[in-house]
Design a protein around this motif. Structure first.
Motif, PDB file in Angstrom:
ATOM      1  N   ASP A 167      12.763  -0.633  -2.354  1.00  0.00           N
ATOM      2  CA  ASP A 167      13.283   0.272  -3.380  1.00  0.00           C
ATOM      3  C   ASP A 167      12.564   1.617  -3.406  1.00  0.00           C
ATOM      4  O   ASP A 167      12.999   2.540  -4.087  1.00  0.00           O
ATOM      5  CB  ASP A 167      13.170  -0.386  -4.760  1.00  0.00           C
ATOM      6  CG  ASP A 167      14.378  -1.264  -5.051  1.00  0.00           C
ATOM      7  OD1 ASP A 167      15.253  -1.354  -4.170  1.00  0.00           O
ATOM      8  OD2 ASP A 167      14.440  -1.838  -6.146  1.00  0.00           O
ATOM      9  N   ASN A 168      11.444   1.705  -2.729  1.00  0.00           N
ATOM     10  CA  ASN A 168      10.671   2.948  -2.748  1.00  0.00           C
ATOM     11  C   ASN A 168      10.064   3.204  -1.362  1.00  0.00           C
ATOM     12  O   ASN A 168       8.850   3.361  -1.213  1.00  0.00           O
ATOM     13  CB  ASN A 168       9.560   2.817  -3.807  1.00  0.00           C
ATOM     14  CG  ASN A 168       9.118   4.171  -4.342  1.00  0.00           C
ATOM     15  OD1 ASN A 168       9.434   5.199  -3.734  1.00  0.00           O
ATOM     16  ND2 ASN A 168       8.397   4.165  -5.440  1.00  0.00           N
ATOM     17  N   PRO A 169      10.933   3.246  -0.324  1.00  0.00           N
ATOM     18  CA  PRO A 169      10.417   3.262   1.054  1.00  0.00           C
ATOM     19  C   PRO A 169       9.669   4.543   1.420  1.00  0.00           C
ATOM     20  O   PRO A 169       8.901   4.554   2.377  1.00  0.00           O
ATOM     21  CB  PRO A 169      11.685   3.124   1.904  1.00  0.00           C
ATOM     22  CG  PRO A 169      12.800   3.560   1.025  1.00  0.00           C
ATOM     23  CD  PRO A 169      12.394   3.275  -0.385  1.00  0.00           C
ATOM     24  N   LYS A 170       9.881   5.597   0.671  1.00  0.00           N
ATOM     25  CA  LYS A 170       9.165   6.845   0.996  1.00  0.00           C
ATOM     26  C   LYS A 170       7.707   6.770   0.570  1.00  0.00           C
ATOM     27  O   LYS A 170       6.868   7.501   1.072  1.00  0.00           O
ATOM     28  CB  LYS A 170       9.832   8.016   0.283  1.00  0.00           C
ATOM     29  CG  LYS A 170      11.164   8.361   0.900  1.00  0.00           C
ATOM     30  CD  LYS A 170      11.522   9.798   0.563  1.00  0.00           C
ATOM     31  CE  LYS A 170      12.962  10.050   0.906  1.00  0.00           C
ATOM     32  NZ  LYS A 170      13.814  10.046  -0.288  1.00  0.00           N
ATOM     33  N   VAL A 218       0.851  -1.197   0.000  1.00  0.00           N
ATOM     34  CA  VAL A 218       0.000   0.000   0.000  1.00  0.00           C
ATOM     35  C   VAL A 218       0.884   1.244   0.000  1.00  0.00           C
ATOM     36  O   VAL A 218       2.094   1.154   0.219  1.00  0.00           O
ATOM     37  CB  VAL A 218      -0.937   0.029   1.243  1.00  0.00           C
ATOM     38  CG1 VAL A 218      -1.957  -1.096   1.179  1.00  0.00           C
ATOM     39  CG2 VAL A 218      -0.139  -0.034   2.547  1.00  0.00           C
ATOM     40  N   ARG A 219       0.234   2.407  -0.216  1.00  0.00           N
ATOM     41  CA  ARG A 219       0.993   3.655  -0.139  1.00  0.00           C
ATOM     42  C   ARG A 219       1.369   3.910   1.330  1.00  0.00           C
ATOM     43  O   ARG A 219       0.659   3.507   2.243  1.00  0.00           O
ATOM     44  CB  ARG A 219       0.166   4.812  -0.709  1.00  0.00           C
ATOM     45  CG  ARG A 219       0.077   4.782  -2.235  1.00  0.00           C
ATOM     46  CD  ARG A 219      -0.713   5.954  -2.781  1.00  0.00           C
ATOM     47  NE  ARG A 219      -2.116   5.868  -2.406  1.00  0.00           N
ATOM     48  CZ  ARG A 219      -3.039   5.179  -3.081  1.00  0.00           C
ATOM     49  NH1 ARG A 219      -2.729   4.517  -4.185  1.00  0.00           N
ATOM     50  NH2 ARG A 219      -4.292   5.153  -2.654  1.00  0.00           N
ATOM     51  N   LYS A 220       2.472   4.594   1.506  1.00  0.00           N
ATOM     52  CA  LYS A 220       3.032   4.817   2.851  1.00  0.00           C
ATOM     53  C   LYS A 220       2.025   5.453   3.808  1.00  0.00           C
ATOM     54  O   LYS A 220       1.995   5.138   4.992  1.00  0.00           O
ATOM     55  CB  LYS A 220       4.272   5.712   2.692  1.00  0.00           C
ATOM     56  CG  LYS A 220       5.205   5.744   3.875  1.00  0.00           C
ATOM     57  CD  LYS A 220       5.847   4.388   4.114  1.00  0.00           C
ATOM     58  CE  LYS A 220       6.649   4.354   5.380  1.00  0.00           C
ATOM     59  NZ  LYS A 220       8.066   4.572   5.150  1.00  0.00           N
ATOM     60  N   ASP A 221       1.158   6.337   3.292  1.00  0.00           N
ATOM     61  CA  ASP A 221       0.227   7.033   4.182  1.00  0.00           C
ATOM     62  C   ASP A 221      -1.099   6.292   4.384  1.00  0.00           C
ATOM     63  O   ASP A 221      -2.007   6.795   5.025  1.00  0.00           O
ATOM     64  CB  ASP A 221      -0.040   8.450   3.644  1.00  0.00           C
ATOM     65  CG  ASP A 221      -0.584   8.414   2.218  1.00  0.00           C
ATOM     66  OD1 ASP A 221      -0.779   7.301   1.674  1.00  0.00           O
ATOM     67  OD2 ASP A 221      -0.824   9.497   1.641  1.00  0.00           O
ATOM     68  N   GLU A 222      -1.188   5.091   3.859  1.00  0.00           N
ATOM     69  CA  GLU A 222      -2.426   4.310   3.987  1.00  0.00           C
ATOM     70  C   GLU A 222      -2.628   3.888   5.448  1.00  0.00           C
ATOM     71  O   GLU A 222      -1.708   3.369   6.073  1.00  0.00           O
ATOM     72  CB  GLU A 222      -2.334   3.063   3.085  1.00  0.00           C
ATOM     73  CG  GLU A 222      -3.467   2.079   3.224  1.00  0.00           C
ATOM     74  CD  GLU A 222      -4.802   2.643   2.782  1.00  0.00           C
ATOM     75  OE1 GLU A 222      -4.896   3.130   1.643  1.00  0.00           O
ATOM     76  OE2 GLU A 222      -5.752   2.612   3.603  1.00  0.00           O
ATOM     77  N   LYS A 223      -3.818   4.099   5.973  1.00  0.00           N
ATOM     78  CA  LYS A 223      -4.069   3.715   7.370  1.00  0.00           C
ATOM     79  C   LYS A 223      -5.117   2.620   7.479  1.00  0.00           C
ATOM     80  O   LYS A 223      -5.118   1.841   8.423  1.00  0.00           O
ATOM     81  CB  LYS A 223      -4.542   4.935   8.166  1.00  0.00           C
ATOM     82  CG  LYS A 223      -3.515   6.053   8.166  1.00  0.00           C
ATOM     83  CD  LYS A 223      -3.391   6.726   9.516  1.00  0.00           C
ATOM     84  CE  LYS A 223      -2.141   7.570   9.595  1.00  0.00           C
ATOM     85  NZ  LYS A 223      -2.056   8.599   8.521  1.00  0.00           N
ATOM     86  N   LYS A 224      -6.029   2.595   6.486  1.00  0.00           N
ATOM     87  CA  LYS A 224      -7.186   1.692   6.632  1.00  0.00           C
ATOM     88  C   LYS A 224      -6.900   0.254   6.203  1.00  0.00           C
ATOM     89  O   LYS A 224      -7.460  -0.676   6.747  1.00  0.00           O
ATOM     90  CB  LYS A 224      -8.360   2.245   5.824  1.00  0.00           C
ATOM     91  CG  LYS A 224      -8.828   3.601   6.349  1.00  0.00           C
ATOM     92  CD  LYS A 224     -10.292   3.841   6.034  1.00  0.00           C
ATOM     93  CE  LYS A 224     -10.792   5.097   6.713  1.00  0.00           C
ATOM     94  NZ  LYS A 224     -10.936   6.206   5.754  1.00  0.00           N
TER      95      LYS A 224
END
Ligand code: GLU
Length: 303
Positions: free
Chosen positions: A234-237, A161-167
């Motif tokens: 490879d894309n931790p941000k 998921v995207r880093k800011d995903e919470k749900k």
């Protein structure tokens, strides 16, 4: 290669410069590099001489002087092709090299062919590839079409998921969410089950799913944790892996059905390289760098 100008990226650039097998941007998605193999830490595999195995597939390969191995090209740290050098790298590529060496083929005598998940059985059955080594789960349906040697590793489905995903925290939380997975893969079959209630997008390549995730067109990508951790590393941000493994994915080497001698030779090669330490060394230099913990190699299936 597009890299953000941060201290971390500078370190990445140095690391990339130090390795010959850094991945190009194409073939993967977003900013990632395709896995940073520690070239210097890779084992070298002694090529066997005068190999005599009563295998029609192997005899044809010996005659042509090359062994053709089906691989993945868009799985960082597992099977990844650098688009500028065309070189493949990753744990599955090392598994391929160690088996090829025991069958009498040097690295130069391996011809890697990219085969997407949905095309594997056909590629093996048609003889387009002699062996298929690419996160290939052994299961009863596939065994009707191809034979396997292995397993040599166990993965399990998770979610990227995207880093800011919470749900989204696991498969039980994807109800109504857009989830991308890969045609012909086992985690796709799992996530399509009505009990999860996700809106599933099916694409042919992992890199396409990950691109859709980064671009916001889907909310999650599901497949084996080992593959997803590579993308996240490879894309931790931008990306993270969530969810406990919710399937078991034992990886095997696929080959033509009924070539028992080849199946035995491949199984023997796997055991030999596990016992001589190559397997762990190769793992640490590839997949181990993406955050997937080393596991003791699983016991091979009996025929
Ligand atoms: N291991 C799973 C499979 O064989 C998913 C990974 C892949 O698509 O290669 O279907």
């Amino acid at each position: 290669m597009k890299l953000q100008k941060t201290a971390a990226s500078a370190a990445v650039i140095l690391a990339l410069a130090a390795t010959a097998a850094c991945g190009g941007k194409e073939g993967s998605a977003g900013d990632e590099q395709g896995g940073k193999t520690d070239e210097k830490a890779l084992p070298t595999y002694k090529v066997a001489k005068d190999v005599k195995v009563d295998s029609s597939v192997l005899k044809a390969a010996q005659k042509r002087g090359k062994i053709v191995i089906g691989a993945k090209a868009d799985q960082p740290y597992l099977g990844f092709q650098d688009q500028s050098t065309k070189k493949y790298s990753g744990f599955d590529i090392e598994i391929a090299k160690m088996i090829a060496a025991d069958l009498g083929f040097s690295e130069k005598q391996i011809k890697f062919e990219t085969v997407d998940s949905g095309a594997r059985e056909q590629a093996v059955r048609k003889g387009d590839v002699d062996l298929m080594i690419g996160t290939y789960t052994i299961n009863p349906e596939r065994k009707k079409q191809v034979d396997f040697a292995g397993p040599y590793y166990h993965a399990g489905a998770a979610l990227l998921v995207r880093k800011d995903e919470k749900k989204i925290t696991g498969p039980e939380t994807v109800k109504g969410k857009k989830v991308c997975s890969i045609v012909g893969s086992t985690p796709l079959q799992e996530i399509k089950k009505p009990k999860y209630g996700g809106k599933v997008t099916e694409l042919a390549k992992y890199s396409d799913c990950v691109k859709q995730l980064v671009d916001g067109q889907v909310d999650a990508v599901t497949t084996d944790d080992a593959i997803l951790k590579g993308y996240a590393a490879d894309n931790p941000k931008k990306l993270k892996v969530v969810g406990k493994p919710f399937t078991d994915e034992p990886y095997g080497v696929g080959m033509k059905k009924g070539d028992n001698a080849l199946q035995k030779a491949v199984a023997d090669a796997l055991v030999a390289h596990q016992e001589n330490g190559d397997y762990k060394k190769a793992y640490d230099a590839t997949l181990g760098k993406s955050g997937s913990k080393f596991q003791e190699p699983p016991a091979l299936e009996e025929k």
